[in-house]
Scaffold this active site. Structure first.
Site, PDB file in Angstrom:
ATOM      1  CD  GLU A  25      89.164  89.257  43.467  1.00 55.44           C
ATOM      2  OE1 GLU A  25      89.400  88.658  42.396  1.00 55.44           O
ATOM      3  OE2 GLU A  25      89.377  88.779  44.587  1.00 55.44           O
ATOM      4  CE  LYS A  69      90.912  81.642  48.143  1.00 58.50           C
ATOM      5  NZ  LYS A  69      90.977  83.032  47.781  1.00 58.50           N
TER       6      LYS A  69
HETATM    7  N1  PSU Z   1      88.707  85.014  47.230  1.00 57.79           N
HETATM    8  C1  PSU Z   1      87.463  84.651  46.865  1.00 57.79           C
HETATM    9  N2  PSU Z   1      87.246  84.181  45.631  1.00 57.79           N
HETATM   10  C2  PSU Z   1      88.246  84.170  44.716  1.00 57.79           C
HETATM   11  C3  PSU Z   1      89.564  84.581  45.093  1.00 57.79           C
HETATM   12  C4  PSU Z   1      89.737  84.988  46.356  1.00 57.79           C
HETATM   13  O1  PSU Z   1      86.541  84.758  47.654  1.00 57.79           O
HETATM   14  O2  PSU Z   1      87.997  83.814  43.584  1.00 57.79           O
HETATM   15  C5  PSU Z   1      90.638  84.678  44.065  1.00 57.79           C
HETATM   16  C6  PSU Z   1      91.287  86.051  44.214  1.00 57.79           C
HETATM   17  O3  PSU Z   1      91.242  86.679  42.972  1.00 57.79           O
HETATM   18  C7  PSU Z   1      92.698  85.778  44.630  1.00 57.79           C
HETATM   19  C8  PSU Z   1      92.923  84.481  43.923  1.00 57.79           C
HETATM   20  O4  PSU Z   1      93.590  86.782  44.237  1.00 57.79           O
HETATM   21  O5  PSU Z   1      91.709  83.771  44.174  1.00 57.79           O
HETATM   22  C9  PSU Z   1      94.119  83.762  44.427  1.00 57.79           C
HETATM   23  O6  PSU Z   1      94.462  82.805  43.489  1.00 57.79           O
HETATM   24  P1  PSU Z   1      95.885  82.057  43.584  1.00 57.79           P
HETATM   25  O7  PSU Z   1      95.798  81.243  44.838  1.00 57.79           O
HETATM   26  O8  PSU Z   1      95.961  81.252  42.326  1.00 57.79           O
HETATM   27  O9  PSU Z   1      96.932  83.147  43.649  1.00 57.79           O
END
Ligand code: PSU
Ligand code: MN
Length: 323
Positions: free
Chosen positions: A40, A175
């Site tokens: 990604e 996370k």
């Molecule tokens: N995990 C990581 N770094 C990131 C993300 C996840 O180690 O930057 C990103 C991913 O792209 C995930 C997003 O889909 O954070 C989730 O964001 P939100 O909570 O706004 O959906």
């Protein structure tokens, strides 16, 4: 009529008829039925600072190749969803960082219509990978249910996409800044199998274990591939989450980060950070709070996930490993 019908749009994997532009290498690998792993671009542009983002991404691509698969970075450039970028293009995305907007599934049509670029989240990357025929995807950690959800209603679109799109996502759980018990409950409700990779405990990103039990542990990539294929034999089945803990050498202990997480969450609330800005804000803040230790863990887990994903992709590919 000459008896030849128009080629039908590919609707088996794509819900619509969106086209994904593939690099020559990715196109050839898919054509030959060889292993490909999607990566990604939100983590590249928003999740890690330059140059750690570029180094981590390069290491992930190398890990994918070493394990016999072709890496396919996914992003939207000038409205075009793409899989597979040259090293120079990867570098310019890494340098552009936050100036490339973070894009989730709902943004894909908008970006196309306006010919804008987007760094794709787990959700949007899954949608593009699936439309391109890529079945395996490696990332750091998925988005999930945020702490304080009853006030904010903040639940990542990653969960919805996992429920409906047939891609196996390899991640180190979700996370630790999230509400992990609620995230696991949501995954169950959404019909998403969570396969521990050599573990019966849900990983918490930089931390090896969350204390939350998993029902399923797979010991190797072949076993994951068998479960994934069996899952996909059901109509309506969507994604599978393969939960691979951060390598021990780089792992942080819960007590090392929990206080920093609390402080970062409080700072985010005070600064009025909300919605899609929350995750990038917390990741950057935690890197500072831990003197860069979250960055080192982040890099190690992304590389480990890339390796596991490549092995699963090889096990799933009718044409085997890359040549
Ligand atoms: N995990 C990581 N770094 C990131 C993300 C996840 O180690 O930057 C990103 C991913 O792209 C995930 C997003 O889909 O954070 C989730 O964001 P939100 O909570 O706004 O959906
Ligand atoms: Mn959110």
């Amino acid at each position: 009529m000459n008896g030849e019908s128009e080629p039908k749009p590919k609707t088996e994997s794509a819900r619509g008829n969106a086209r994904v532009a593939l690099s020559a290498e990715v196109e050839r690998a898919l054509h030959e039925g060889r292993a490909v792993v999607a990566l990604e671009s939100t983590i590249l542009c928003h999740g890690l600072p330059f140059p750690a983002n570029l180094e981590t991404h390069r290491a992930a691509e190398e890990a994918v190749r070493r394990a016999g698969a072709v890496p396919a970075l996914v992003a939207v450039v000038d409205g075009v969803p793409r899989a597979g970028f040259s090293p120079a293009e990867v570098e310019s995305l890494a340098r552009a960082g936050r100036s490339v907007r973070k894009a989730t599934t709902r943004d894909l049509g908008l970006l196309a219509a306006r010919r804008e670029s987007g760094a794709t989240t787990v959700a949007a990357t899954m949608a593009i990978a699936s439309a391109a025929g890529i079945r395996v995807f490696a990332t750091g950690g998925i988005g999930g249910v945020h702490r304080g959800v009853s006030e904010t209603f903040d639940v990542s679109a990653d969960l919805l996409e996992l429920s409906r799109t047939r891609v196996a996502v390899v991640a180190s759980g979700a996370k630790a800044v999230l509400d992990l018990p609620k995230t696991l409950e949501a995954l169950e409700t959404l019909g998403v199998p969570v396969l521990g990779f050599g573990t019966f405990e849900f990983p918490a990103f930089w931390i090896r274990g969350s204390g939350l039990p998993l029902e399923v542990c797979c010991d190797d990539a072949d076993e994951v591939a068998r479960v994934v294929l069996a899952h996909w034999s059901w109509p309506g089945a969507g994604g599978v989450l393969v939960a691979n803990p951060v390598p021990s050498e780089a792992a942080l202990e819960r007590q090392d980060v929990e206080e920093a997480i609390e402080r970062s969450l409080a700072a985010a609330r005070e600064a009025g950070i909300a919605g899609k800005a929350v995750t990038p804000y917390l990741l950057a803040r935690l890197a500072e709070e831990t003197g860069g230790r979250t960055l080192a863990a982040n890099r190690a887990l992304v590389v480990s996930n890339a390796t596991v994903a490549a092995k699963i992709a090889v096990a799933l590919a009718p044409g085997g490993a890359r040549r």
